[in-house]
Design a protein around this motif. Structure first.
Motif, PDB file in Angstrom:
ATOM      1  N   LYS A 466       0.816  -1.209   0.000  1.00 17.79           N
ATOM      2  CA  LYS A 466       0.000   0.000   0.000  1.00 17.79           C
ATOM      3  C   LYS A 466       0.849   1.258   0.000  1.00 17.79           C
ATOM      4  O   LYS A 466       0.626   2.173  -0.789  1.00 17.79           O
ATOM      5  N   TYR A 467       1.834   1.334   0.915  1.00 22.21           N
ATOM      6  CA  TYR A 467       2.674   2.514   1.025  1.00 22.21           C
ATOM      7  C   TYR A 467       4.040   2.286   0.368  1.00 22.21           C
ATOM      8  O   TYR A 467       5.058   2.738   0.868  1.00 22.21           O
ATOM      9  N   SER A 468       4.056   1.593  -0.747  1.00 22.82           N
ATOM     10  CA  SER A 468       5.306   1.404  -1.469  1.00 22.82           C
ATOM     11  C   SER A 468       5.777   2.739  -2.035  1.00 22.82           C
ATOM     12  O   SER A 468       4.993   3.668  -2.234  1.00 22.82           O
ATOM     13  N   LYS A 469       7.058   2.823  -2.307  1.00 24.11           N
ATOM     14  CA  LYS A 469       7.642   4.049  -2.865  1.00 24.11           C
ATOM     15  C   LYS A 469       6.968   4.429  -4.180  1.00 24.11           C
ATOM     16  O   LYS A 469       6.671   5.607  -4.433  1.00 24.11           O
ATOM     17  N   LEU A 470       6.706   3.428  -5.027  1.00 24.15           N
ATOM     18  CA  LEU A 470       6.070   3.689  -6.321  1.00 24.15           C
ATOM     19  C   LEU A 470       4.661   4.237  -6.140  1.00 24.15           C
ATOM     20  O   LEU A 470       4.260   5.213  -6.795  1.00 24.15           O
ATOM     21  N   ASN A 471       3.877   3.624  -5.236  1.00 22.46           N
ATOM     22  CA  ASN A 471       2.515   4.102  -5.007  1.00 22.46           C
ATOM     23  C   ASN A 471       2.501   5.533  -4.487  1.00 22.46           C
ATOM     24  O   ASN A 471       1.666   6.350  -4.880  1.00 22.46           O
ATOM     25  N   ILE A 472       3.427   5.858  -3.583  1.00 17.62           N
ATOM     26  CA  ILE A 472       3.494   7.218  -3.033  1.00 17.62           C
ATOM     27  C   ILE A 472       3.855   8.211  -4.119  1.00 17.62           C
ATOM     28  O   ILE A 472       3.257   9.291  -4.226  1.00 17.62           O
ATOM     29  N   LYS A 473       4.800   7.855  -4.961  1.00 20.43           N
ATOM     30  CA  LYS A 473       5.218   8.754  -6.041  1.00 20.43           C
ATOM     31  C   LYS A 473       4.074   9.013  -7.011  1.00 20.43           C
ATOM     32  O   LYS A 473       3.825  10.152  -7.438  1.00 20.43           O
ATOM     33  N   GLU A 474       3.345   7.952  -7.380  1.00 20.71           N
ATOM     34  CA  GLU A 474       2.234   8.107  -8.311  1.00 20.71           C
ATOM     35  C   GLU A 474       1.076   8.874  -7.667  1.00 20.71           C
ATOM     36  O   GLU A 474       0.386   9.648  -8.331  1.00 20.71           O
ATOM     37  N   PHE A 475       0.872   8.670  -6.367  1.00 20.17           N
ATOM     38  CA  PHE A 475      -0.168   9.389  -5.634  1.00 20.17           C
ATOM     39  C   PHE A 475       0.111  10.891  -5.672  1.00 20.17           C
ATOM     40  O   PHE A 475      -0.783  11.702  -5.921  1.00 20.17           O
ATOM     41  N   CYS A 476       1.368  11.272  -5.445  1.00 21.87           N
ATOM     42  CA  CYS A 476       1.753  12.682  -5.500  1.00 21.87           C
ATOM     43  C   CYS A 476       1.573  13.248  -6.902  1.00 21.87           C
ATOM     44  O   CYS A 476       1.118  14.386  -7.077  1.00 21.87           O
TER      45      CYS A 476
END
Length: 623
Positions: A466-476
């Motif tokens: 859920k809080y993977s680096k990729l997911n956070i980057k795409e969320f931003c």
């Protein structure tokens, strides 16, 4: 900016009825070479259907040829196929040295035939310069699967660079079953023609749309319904694939086909992981990422079940374009398939704008960017002004995202921006998605909708991803793109939906800002620590140091005392605690068990953290 209007030339009007059976026959792989050989220069060939043999046509053409393909997996597959047929082709990719390319060109008598990745073209151009051909005369450059030059431009700089090289060749063309008309004015300036092959039989493919609030549950229903021997599943999210496989306990019967880098990274996560496709490596459940959507020939004795998966809420890069990607995916199966599905959650969660708005956003951001660019170089700008202007330019989107690594504007990144926005609009509702399929004229569509009760859902958003680096980057990135509709009712509604996915990152984006999140390298632990420090600064949390300790240390883990003291001293420094850490300071925050243990003959003091002393304060505790 309007796209170029190409001249459509129907080159294939002849009758293709098979006299033996009295019915329309399908094109064979040799048909393109028998009808249009050689491929004319300055043309974009719209094949309409896959498997017409564009690469074959160029390989057998009486001239020196360079065929550029988007992925190594495609090159290796086509190289094996052509060498088996006795063609003297040479494959150029990352493992091949420039000297090997030069040796092939020098040693080969007659026509040279090179299959290359975008990066491999550099090696070929260098070799041609070494043999005294710096203008690449007498070499025909064909870009196969040319829609990828646009679709991949936002994240593949090698694709963008190659288009500069493309126009340096006198003899050149592009081909695809699903081309996207480019806006680069050089196509018009050099008189490119658009040649369209249109079969005079019904070439549409059957596909069943499954609109669902749980792609995993719908996938489970399909495999239980059919109980088939072979499933080919296309889902451009390895985390999503892993979640499905783990949720349904499919690992022992699963194979993952992905890029070489990902195959190495995930080799311990899947029983079978491959970066190249071979039929012998297929098992019951075969998952493919986007590296295998195009240019691959899959020939099976038994027709498989094909499943395409899109889950925008879990992985925005899993969106597939019905008018390009899905046509390409289903075209991989040269003998057909038993049944094809597209599971999707097109339920209005997608942030998109109209084409008119997208064009206006581009023009406004371009004007603002160029204006600030002028101010940067004005005589009155000092160092601080320039730094501020550079920071402002990074927020002038989409224009800021349409520049190459050398800060040059790219028409292909612009076309990609328009194309991505077009595809996102399809997923704003099931009706729009179906309409996109119908308008492609490539499918016969049926559809169903599946709604699962919340307590029955098999979620993709597991805690491990859920809080993977990729997911956070795409969320931003998603939040940044939403800025164009800020202040509208649609913005507020979509913001609330996004907050439910990654609430911590949502808060951090608005409290810390995009720049600070980038400085944290989009890593959730660093982000949480910055939020706690901000709490202290804003005097909204008097227990931030305790929460930071709970974020830093894990229960049940064995720590050497020296490690605990180092980590805890770092926290004291971050939170301005003027105190030296003692060996037992950790007991202020955790219940602990201490013991001695020898390592390589030296006795060390160790500690296991058994429980939190202030469990109600563990807002950001580690799992």
């Amino acid at each position: 900016m309007n796209p170029i209007q190409f001249n459509y030339i129907e080159r294939f009007p002849e009758d293709i009825i098979d006299s033996a059976i009295g019915k329309p026959r399908k094109f064979r792989y040799t048909d393109l070479s028998s009808r249009i050989n050689p491929i004319p220069s300055n043309s974009i060939i719209y094949k309409t259907i896959t498997g017409l043999g564009a690469t074959y046509s160029e390989v057998v053409a009486d001239r020196n040829s360079i065929v550029m393909l988007p992925h190594v997996s495609i090159i290796k597959s086509k190289y094996a196929d052509h060498t088996e047929k006795g063609h003297n082709v040479f494959a150029v990719h990352g493992e091949v040295k420039r000297a090997q390319v030069l040796e092939y060109i020098k040693a080969t008598e007659g026509n040279k035939k090179l299959l290359t990745t975008p990066d491999g073209l550099d090696k070929i151009m260098w070799a041609l310069e070494q043999v005294g051909n710096p203008e690449y005369k007498d070499y025909f450059l064909l870009i196969d699967e040319c829609h990828k030059q646009i679709n991949d431009a936002s994240y593949r700089e090698d694709m963008v660079r190659r288009m500069e090289d493309f126009f340096s060749f006198e003899l050149k063309a592009m081909v695809s079953a699903t081309p996207i008309e480019p806006t680069d004015p050089r196509f018009k300036e050099q008189g490119f023609e658009y040649l369209k092959a249109e079969p005079d039989y019904d070439y549409r493919k059957q596909l069943h749309l499954v609109h669902s609030n749980s792609v995993t549950d719908s996938f489970d229903n399909i495999i239980n319904e059919h109980n088939h021997d072979k499933y080919f599943i296309f889902f451009n999210s390895i985390n999503g694939i892993q979640s499905i496989v783990d949720s349904l306990c499919l690992d022992s019967e699963t194979a993952l086909f992905c890029s070489k880098e990902n195959a190495f990274t995930y080799k311990d996560k899947f029983t079978n992981t491959y970066s190249e496709f071979e039929l012998d490596n297929t098992v019951r459940y075969n998952f493919f990422t986007s590296s295998f959507y195009h240019g691959l020939d899959i020939i099976l004795e038994q027709n498989p079940i094909v499943i395409v998966i899109t889950d925008y809420g879990f992985a925005r890069h899993s969106l597939v374009d019905p008018q390009t990607d899905v046509i390409q995916i289903l075209g991989r199966f040269r003998k057909g398939y038993h049944k094809a599905y597209h599971i999707n959650n097109a339920k209005g969660k997608v942030n998109s704008v109209s084409q008119e708005t997208a064009e206006n956003n581009f023009q406004i951001s371009e004007t603002m960017f160029l204006m600030t660019q002028h101010l940067k170089f004005s005589s009155t700008a000092n160092k601080d002004h320039v730094a501020w202007l550079v920071e402002q330019q990074q927020r002038m989107k989409p224009y800021a995202d349409l520049l190459t690594g050398s800060s040059e504007f790219s028409y292909y990144k612009l076309d990609c921006y328009y194309s991505e926005n077009r595809v996102k609009r399809y997923y704003s509702s099931p009706r729009y998605l179906k309409q996109a399929y119908v308008e492609s004229k490539a499918f016969i569509i049926s559809e169903t909708s599946s709604t699962f009760e919340p307590f029955k859902l098999i979620k993709l958003s597991g805690s491990h991803t859920k809080y993977s680096k990729l997911n956070i980057k795409e969320f931003c990135q998603e939040l940044e793109e939403m800025s164009v509709i800020e202040g509208t009712e649609e913005y507020l509604q979509y913001l609330e939906i996004l907050r439910l996915y990654l609430p911590v990152v949502h808060d951090a984006y608005f409290r810390l800002g995009l720049k600070k999140l980038s400085e944290c390298d989009h890593r959730i632990r660093k982000i949480k620590l910055e939020l706690l420090k901000l709490d202290v600064h804003e005097k909204t949390n008097s227990n931030a140091l305790i929460e930071a300790a709970y974020l830093t240390f894990r229960l049940g883990v064995k720590y050497p005392i020296s490690r605990i003291k180092k980590l805890l001293q770092g926290l004291y420094h971050d939170f301005d605690v003027p105190q030296k850490v003692t060996a037992t300071a950790i007991e202020h925050y955790f219940f602990c068990e201490f013991y001695n243990q020898a390592v390589k003959g030296i006795t060390h003091r160790w500690c296991v953290l058994t429980d939190y002393k202030f469990s109600q304060l563990a807002k950001y505790r580690r799992n």
